[in-house]
Design a protein around this motif. Structure first.
Motif, PDB file in Angstrom:
ATOM      1  N   PRO A  44       0.798  -1.228   0.000  1.00 54.71           N
ATOM      2  CA  PRO A  44       0.000   0.000   0.000  1.00 54.71           C
ATOM      3  C   PRO A  44       0.832   1.280   0.000  1.00 54.71           C
ATOM      4  CG  PRO A  44      -0.005  -0.970   2.177  1.00 54.71           C
ATOM      5  CD  PRO A  44       0.647  -1.961   1.262  1.00 54.71           C
ATOM      6  N   LEU A  45       2.137   1.170   0.287  1.00 53.80           N
ATOM      7  CA  LEU A  45       3.015   2.345   0.280  1.00 53.80           C
ATOM      8  C   LEU A  45       3.883   2.362  -0.976  1.00 53.80           C
ATOM      9  CD1 LEU A  45       4.155   2.285   4.033  1.00 53.80           C
ATOM     10  CD2 LEU A  45       2.107   3.302   3.018  1.00 53.80           C
ATOM     11  N   GLY A  46       3.413   1.711  -2.036  1.00 54.75           N
ATOM     12  CA  GLY A  46       4.196   1.602  -3.262  1.00 54.75           C
ATOM     13  C   GLY A  46       4.275   2.872  -4.075  1.00 54.75           C
ATOM     14  N   HIS A  47       3.495   3.888  -3.717  1.00 51.67           N
ATOM     15  CA  HIS A  47       3.567   5.190  -4.376  1.00 51.67           C
ATOM     16  C   HIS A  47       3.700   6.255  -3.283  1.00 51.67           C
ATOM     17  CE1 HIS A  47       3.422   7.514  -8.003  1.00 51.67           C
ATOM     18  NE2 HIS A  47       2.430   8.273  -7.561  1.00 51.67           N
ATOM     19  N   ASP A  48       3.611   7.528  -3.630  1.00 49.43           N
ATOM     20  CA  ASP A  48       3.854   8.612  -2.676  1.00 49.43           C
ATOM     21  C   ASP A  48       2.935   8.494  -1.456  1.00 49.43           C
ATOM     22  OD1 ASP A  48       5.622   9.555  -4.561  1.00 49.43           O
ATOM     23  OD2 ASP A  48       4.255  11.074  -5.349  1.00 49.43           O
ATOM     24  N   PHE A  49       3.538   8.666  -0.268  1.00 51.55           N
ATOM     25  CA  PHE A  49       2.752   8.600   0.958  1.00 51.55           C
ATOM     26  C   PHE A  49       3.327   9.564   1.982  1.00 51.55           C
ATOM     27  CE2 PHE A  49       6.202   5.609   1.697  1.00 51.55           C
ATOM     28  CZ  PHE A  49       6.526   5.785   3.041  1.00 51.55           C
ATOM     29  N   CYS A  50       2.560   9.821   3.027  1.00 47.02           N
ATOM     30  CA  CYS A  50       3.042  10.655   4.127  1.00 47.02           C
ATOM     31  C   CYS A  50       2.584  10.033   5.440  1.00 47.02           C
ATOM     32  CB  CYS A  50       2.542  12.087   4.002  1.00 47.02           C
ATOM     33  SG  CYS A  50       0.765  12.268   4.231  1.00 47.02           S
ATOM     34  N   VAL A  51       3.205  10.457   6.524  1.00 48.44           N
ATOM     35  CA  VAL A  51       2.895   9.949   7.854  1.00 48.44           C
ATOM     36  C   VAL A  51       2.471  11.121   8.734  1.00 48.44           C
ATOM     37  CG1 VAL A  51       3.770   8.696   9.853  1.00 48.44           C
ATOM     38  CG2 VAL A  51       4.635   8.153   7.569  1.00 48.44           C
TER      39      VAL A  51
END
Length: 253
Positions: A127-134
């Motif tokens: 699910p984090l295979g593209h741009d993500f933020c925390v």
């Protein structure tokens, strides 16, 4: 003689997800410093002192560890997951910047660990295979209005959003408000993952949608991943796979 300080990531919970480098750093320490429940995950070794503290005392804990190191001890500060991801490494460096001049002479090393978000992502696919933020939903160290502002920006920009610290006894309402805020920018069918106690015996992974996401199912041991427009669910006989497309188009808010 000045000692040394190592900030160690214990990983998400299971001993097999702690790196050999982290285990070596813990074994070499004369003193262990950390939140009591994290220290409990480290095997006791003869002659090794333990200094436990409350989870909300990060700067005080960092200062204590630096004092021990400055006095010549070999100190390991333990942190869950990765110590640099919303964890103890930042507190140690803040203490060094603002604290005693002697603390700047201490040799400091950060030993990375497997973060909860990486462990949770691996359980369901990519699910984090593209741009993500925390984003941490805790408002202990920042105002809630700032949390909402960042959620608005991240959701409008179509990032996959990882939510840390979603709920506690003192903050039972924040996750519901956060999900409602994200829902202003996302379709109801957007996949949402609730990952609790990842890699531990009582682990639970639930895959749902933003429309059906129930904030009541989360506690402080839960991590939540809210998908983007590029998130896909692959249905199959067992638990479905969730992944993010490596290519994505601009989604207007």
């Amino acid at each position: 003689m000045t000692g040394r300080l190592v900030i160690v990531g214990l990983g998400p919970g299971a001993p097999e997800l702690m790196t050999p480098l982290a285990d070596d750093a813990l074994a070499a320490a004369t003193d262990l410093v950390g939140y009591a429940s994290y220290l409990a995950r480290v095997p006791e070794r003869p002659g090794q002192a333990r200094h436990a503290s409350d989870n909300r005392e990060e700067l005080a804990r960092a200062g204590h560890a630096l004092d021990l190191a400055a006095s010549g001890k070999s100190v390991a500060v333990v942190s869950s997951g990765d110590p640099g991801v919303i964890a103890m490494a930042s507190a140690v460096f803040e203490a060094i910047e603002t604290g005693k001049p002697s603390w700047r002479e201490v040799e400091v090393t950060v030993v990375p660990g497997v973060s909860a978000m990486l462990a949770a992502a691996a359980r369901v696919g990519a699910p984090l295979g593209h741009d993500f933020c925390v984003v941490s939903l805790s408002d202990n160290l920042k105002p809630w209005d700032l949390v909402l502002k960042r959620l608005d920006a991240a959701a409008a920009a179509d990032f996959v959003i990882v939510l840390y610290n979603p709920a506690s006894k003192a903050r039972p309402w924040q996750l519901g408000e956060a999900l409602a805020r994200i829902a202003k920018h996302r379709a109801g069918a957007t996949p949402v993952i609730f990952a609790r106690a990842v890699s531990e015996r009582d682990e639970s992974i639930d895959i749902t949608t933003l429309a059906d996401a129930d904030a009541a199912r989360a506690d402080m041991r839960t991590l939540i991943i809210v998908g983007s427009s590029a998130t896909r669910v692959v249905t199959r006989g067992g638990r479905p796979f969730v992944y993010a497309l490596r290519h994505a188009e601009l989604v207007e808010p």
